[in-house]
Design an enzyme around this catalytic site. Structure first.
Site, PDB file in Angstrom:
ATOM      1  N   HIS A   1      -2.487  -1.210  -4.401  1.00  0.00           N
ATOM      2  CA  HIS A   1      -3.912  -1.500  -4.311  1.00  0.00           C
ATOM      3  C   HIS A   1      -4.548   0.175  -4.378  1.00  0.00           C
ATOM      4  O   HIS A   1      -3.738   0.935  -4.320  1.00  0.00           O
ATOM      5  CB  HIS A   1      -4.510  -2.273  -3.275  1.00  0.00           C
ATOM      6  CG  HIS A   1      -4.648  -1.697  -1.993  1.00  0.00           C
ATOM      7  ND1 HIS A   1      -4.709  -2.329  -0.967  1.00  0.00           N
ATOM      8  CD2 HIS A   1      -3.870  -0.708  -1.549  1.00  0.00           C
ATOM      9  CE1 HIS A   1      -4.599  -1.813   0.205  1.00  0.00           C
ATOM     10  NE2 HIS A   1      -3.949  -0.596  -0.149  1.00  0.00           N
TER      11      HIS A   1
ATOM     12  N   SER B   1       0.726  -1.175   0.002  1.00  0.00           N
ATOM     13  CA  SER B   1      -0.007  -0.037   0.205  1.00  0.00           C
ATOM     14  C   SER B   1       0.776   1.286  -0.120  1.00  0.00           C
ATOM     15  O   SER B   1       1.758   1.460  -0.937  1.00  0.00           O
ATOM     16  CB  SER B   1      -0.948   0.050   1.093  1.00  0.00           C
ATOM     17  OG  SER B   1      -1.940   0.767   1.193  1.00  0.00           O
TER      18      SER B   1
END
Length: 197
Positions: free
Chosen positions: A123, A98
């Site tokens: 993501h 992330s």
């Protein structure tokens, strides 16, 4: 309880005890080894600013083993990395997920590394909202703007087309060190410290 190791350094002026992070900082190494929140970001930003003031020409190494975290806290680190004069190399150890992956890709081009068994996960931003419909709408618009901003930076940092980044960040997308290299998130896989030179 987190125990922080202490190291003893022998010099011609005697012995000195350091906590391990202070000793690493002396060698211009910063460790991001947790989720990213405002406190962690303030600590990393402070270390970057200190090292930049101490020697604006000498490279800084940011080691990352992080599940990600707050976007605004991560962007504070990102902006500081771009703001300071010293080049910041990034090294993934373990997992950069992330916002951790975003910061890994944000290192100086040509100086973004991963160890052989590390993983990188990209993501789209996660978030939630509650309250009145208008408040939920405001939060949804904000997270979409953040997603677009992060995707544009990732496209620029990796060399991937924006459409590819948008597709690949739609869900959790795990990459081995080799896949991260092919994708442009890193520039080299390190097997020994000499490889970094």
């Amino acid at each position: 309880m987190n125990l922080i190791p202490t190291v003893i350094e022998q010099t011609n002026r005697g012995e000195r005890a350091y906590d391990i992070y202070s000793r690493l900082l002396k060698d211009r190494i910063i460790m991001l080894g947790s989720a990213i929140d405002d406190n962690v970001a303030n600590s990393i930003v402070s270390q970057l600013l200190f090292l930049a003031a101490e020697d604006p020409e000498k490279e800084i190494s940011l080691y990352i083993n992080s599940p990600g975290g707050s976007i605004t806290a991560g962007m504070a680190i990102y902006d500081t990395m771009q703001f300071i004069k010293p080049k910041v190399s990034t090294i993934c150890i373990g997992m950069a997920a992330s916002m951790g992956a975003f910061l890994l890709a944000a290192g100086e081009k040509g100086k973004r590394y991963a160890l052989p068994n590390s993983e990188v996960m990209i993501h789209q931003p996660l978030g939630g909202a509650q309250g009145q419909a208008t408040e939920i709408e405001i939060a949804a618009k904000r997270i979409l703007l953040l997603r677009d901003k992060l995707n544009k930076v990732l496209a620029e940092r990796t060399g991937q087309p924006l459409e590819v980044i948008e597709r690949d960040t739609d869900r959790d997308n795990f990459k081995s060190a080799e896949e991260a290299l092919e994708y442009g998130l890193i520039d080299k896989i390190l097997t020994h410290t000499e490889d970094k030179k």
